[in-house]
Design an enzyme around this catalytic site. Sequence first.
Site, mmCIF file in Angstrom:
data_model
loop_
_atom_site.group_PDB
_atom_site.id
_atom_site.type_symbol
_atom_site.label_atom_id
_atom_site.label_comp_id
_atom_site.label_asym_id
_atom_site.label_seq_id
_atom_site.Cartn_x
_atom_site.Cartn_y
_atom_site.Cartn_z
ATOM 1 N N HIS A 1 -8.921 1.191 12.603
ATOM 2 C CA HIS A 1 -8.493 2.305 11.746
ATOM 3 C C HIS A 1 -9.626 3.246 11.347
ATOM 4 C CE1 HIS A 1 -4.776 0.124 11.748
ATOM 5 N NE2 HIS A 1 -4.193 0.999 10.953
ATOM 6 N N ARG B 1 -7.977 -8.821 3.651
ATOM 7 C CA ARG B 1 -7.112 -7.677 3.945
ATOM 8 C C ARG B 1 -7.854 -6.550 4.656
ATOM 9 N NH1 ARG B 1 -1.999 -5.301 0.521
ATOM 10 N NH2 ARG B 1 -1.372 -3.864 2.170
ATOM 11 N N LYS C 1 0.862 -1.191 0.000
ATOM 12 C CA LYS C 1 0.000 0.000 0.000
ATOM 13 C C LYS C 1 0.892 1.232 0.000
ATOM 14 C CE LYS C 1 -4.395 -1.407 2.019
ATOM 15 N NZ LYS C 1 -5.335 -1.258 3.147
HETATM 16 N N1 GLY Z 1 -2.124 -1.334 6.896
HETATM 17 C C1 GLY Z 1 -3.187 -2.073 6.358
HETATM 18 C C2 GLY Z 1 -2.831 -2.789 5.105
HETATM 19 O O1 GLY Z 1 -1.677 -2.823 4.726
HETATM 20 O O2 GLY Z 1 -3.692 -3.330 4.471
#
Ligand code: GLY
Length: 361
Positions: free
Chosen positions: A250, A243, A144
């Site tokens: 968050h 995922r 990401k």
């Molecule tokens: N930090 C969350 C992800 O990499 O999906």
Amino acid sequence: MSAIPIEVKLPSTPYRVWVGDNLQQNIIVALKDLSPSSLMLVTDSNVAPLHAVAFIDLIKQVAPAKTMSVPAGENSKNLDQLSRLYDFALTEPALDRDSVVVALGGGMVGDLAGFFAATLMRGVRLVQIPTSLLAMLDSSVGGKTAVNHARGKNMIGAFHQPSSVFCDINVLQTLPDRELRSAISEAIKCALLGQMALFTWLENSVDMLLRRDPNALRHCVTTCVQFKGAIVEKDERETGKERILLNLGHTLGHAVETLMGGKMLHGEAIAIGLLAAMRVSAKHAALPVPAIKRIENLIRKAGFDPTIPAALKDEDILKVISADKKRAANGTIKFVVCPRLGHAVALDVKLDAQLIKDMRG
Ligand code: GLY
């Protein structure tokens, strides 16, 4: 301490995450394998004085290299700094499509340099050398990359997997205390998602992490990277059910971080988001109430204050969460909850004032 390679077995872009110390030789070998035409080291003003000279000398053994440092802090994760990186990369001696970007820094540097690598000439290769515990545990692995926008964190980004990641536990000895602590909330998140052995270990050993015991740091990084790598292998682009679970804590965490305007570190905001997510879990997923207390105790033992700052108004929190990428058009949001410790699911939860009240508890 020997170096441990953790394989992230993605079909199109498999790579290794090395965890250990004195990884210089591993870095040289991996860079040589990439046969880069040139290298560009991206770092920040905190990390540069500590590590940049040694790293630039190291990587120059492989190919011509230039360095650019951005001001330290989350405020640099923006389009202006990105534009400076493009300008520098395209100034002679310019990078080409066989160049490799090396991100040396914490999560901000990794995300910014990663997005830069993802977009420069439609994508050049990237090597991540995280220097913060947070970046080692989480953001350097999984591809990401992003910059922030006034409407929210990580609003402009891309998936761009690194060619290799090097987590050198030694560099954590110079990390400021507050940043070290901040990362522990991501380790707690990982434990809550499916690593109960890590949860119990954290309950017993969080002090060792805070004292920077090298074996404790290595154990924590290795366990979290193995866990995250396995999730990324199953659901690289967050299109499945796996995922998204990494977003536990968050939804509120990002909102608090945004509204606090740089006064709170990512991990500090995530600690608040995790406890809030447990309260929502009790209401929507029957998480037993004693489990909430157990998590709160661990969060406090790690030194976090998990209270939502009184200065933040419910309506402002709601507004920021409403801009979340995981919001659906029908007024719901994908909210990650734990029906029990060590197990998580994403539920469609109504996005309204009641949700914020439930999060406050
Ligand atoms: N930090 C969350 C992800 O990499 O999906």
